[in-house]
Design an enzyme around this catalytic site. Structure first.
Site, PDB file in Angstrom:
ATOM      1  N   THR A 148       0.819  -1.205   0.000  1.00 28.11           N
ATOM      2  CA  THR A 148       0.000   0.000   0.000  1.00 28.11           C
ATOM      3  C   THR A 148       0.861   1.267   0.000  1.00 28.11           C
ATOM      4  O   THR A 148       2.046   1.228   0.307  1.00 28.11           O
ATOM      5  CB  THR A 148      -0.948   0.029   1.217  1.00 28.11           C
ATOM      6  OG1 THR A 148      -0.182   0.050   2.418  1.00 28.11           O
ATOM      7  CG2 THR A 148      -1.861  -1.184   1.213  1.00 28.11           C
ATOM      8  N   ASP A 149       0.228   2.383  -0.346  1.00 24.05           N
ATOM      9  CA  ASP A 149       0.931   3.664  -0.374  1.00 24.05           C
ATOM     10  C   ASP A 149       0.461   4.538   0.790  1.00 24.05           C
ATOM     11  O   ASP A 149      -0.275   4.083   1.666  1.00 24.05           O
ATOM     12  CB  ASP A 149       0.716   4.358  -1.726  1.00 24.05           C
ATOM     13  CG  ASP A 149      -0.746   4.653  -2.032  1.00 24.05           C
ATOM     14  OD1 ASP A 149      -1.581   4.658  -1.091  1.00 24.05           O
ATOM     15  OD2 ASP A 149      -1.062   4.894  -3.205  1.00 24.05           O
ATOM     16  N   MET A 150       0.860   5.791   0.797  1.00 25.82           N
ATOM     17  CA  MET A 150       0.514   6.690   1.890  1.00 25.82           C
ATOM     18  C   MET A 150      -0.988   6.973   1.985  1.00 25.82           C
ATOM     19  O   MET A 150      -1.465   7.427   3.018  1.00 25.82           O
ATOM     20  CB  MET A 150       1.284   8.006   1.766  1.00 25.82           C
ATOM     21  CG  MET A 150       2.772   7.825   2.044  1.00 25.82           C
ATOM     22  SD  MET A 150       3.688   9.376   1.971  1.00 25.82           S
ATOM     23  CE  MET A 150       2.998  10.238   3.381  1.00 25.82           C
ATOM     24  N   MET A 151      -1.718   6.686   0.929  1.00 25.07           N
ATOM     25  CA  MET A 151      -3.170   6.873   0.956  1.00 25.07           C
ATOM     26  C   MET A 151      -3.881   5.656   1.527  1.00 25.07           C
ATOM     27  O   MET A 151      -5.095   5.644   1.669  1.00 25.07           O
ATOM     28  CB  MET A 151      -3.688   7.167  -0.452  1.00 25.07           C
ATOM     29  CG  MET A 151      -3.192   8.488  -1.006  1.00 25.07           C
ATOM     30  SD  MET A 151      -3.784   8.815  -2.683  1.00 25.07           S
ATOM     31  CE  MET A 151      -2.771   7.679  -3.642  1.00 25.07           C
ATOM     32  N   VAL A 161      -4.012   2.703   0.082  1.00 27.08           N
ATOM     33  CA  VAL A 161      -4.515   1.820  -0.975  1.00 27.08           C
ATOM     34  C   VAL A 161      -3.332   1.139  -1.658  1.00 27.08           C
ATOM     35  O   VAL A 161      -2.192   1.586  -1.551  1.00 27.08           O
ATOM     36  CB  VAL A 161      -5.369   2.582  -2.018  1.00 27.08           C
ATOM     37  CG1 VAL A 161      -6.598   3.203  -1.352  1.00 27.08           C
ATOM     38  CG2 VAL A 161      -4.569   3.645  -2.731  1.00 27.08           C
TER      39      VAL A 161
END
Length: 140
Positions: A15-18, A20
């Site tokens: 996942t990324d910083m968002m 997702v």
């Protein structure tokens, strides 16, 4: 057509910083699905490579429908979308356990000699593989 379904448990590092799944990870999941489909067809990709050929991606497309998040259970559905004896297009769909589609895409490949990257006819050089692809597209 023959369809392979591969379960994926989304890991935190995907996942990324968002929160997702990072977009490039879908291409990794596509590769996992493609490898699983090839095994379902009776072949092992690493065994095929021992014969001096590789299958590079020559085109890829990904369409994002809804997010996939850490901890989600998703499935990668993979099938042979198109095949002409030289080029193969695989279709993909990543969907949630409830059936909602998250991502759709396809990748196009050719088989080439590992040393020269010259195209190889699957139909002529690997007739069993050719037949497997033809049948995979016909299967109901």
């Amino acid at each position: 057509m023959k369809i392979n379904e591969l379960p994926i448990k989304v890991r935190y590092q995907e996942t990324d910083m968002m929160g997702v799944v990072y977009h490039a990870n879908y291409l990794v999941w596509f590769e996992m699905g493609r490898t699983s489909l090839i095994e379902d067809l009776g072949f092992k990709y690493h065994e095929i490579e021992k014969q001096g050929v590789v299958s590079p991606v020559v085109d890829a497309s990904v369409s994002f429908k809804q997010p996939v998040r850490y901890g989600d259970d998703v499935y990668v559905k993979t099938w042979v979308e198109d095949y002409d004896g030289l080029r193969i297009t695989y279709g993909y769909q990543v969907y949630h356990a409830d059936g909602k589609v998250a991502v759709e895409g396809e990748t196009k490949h050719v088989i080439v000699k590992k040393e020269s990257f010259r195209p190889v006819s699957i139909r002529r050089s690997f007739p069993e593989w050719h037949e497997a692809y033809v049948h995979a597209m016909e299967e109901q």
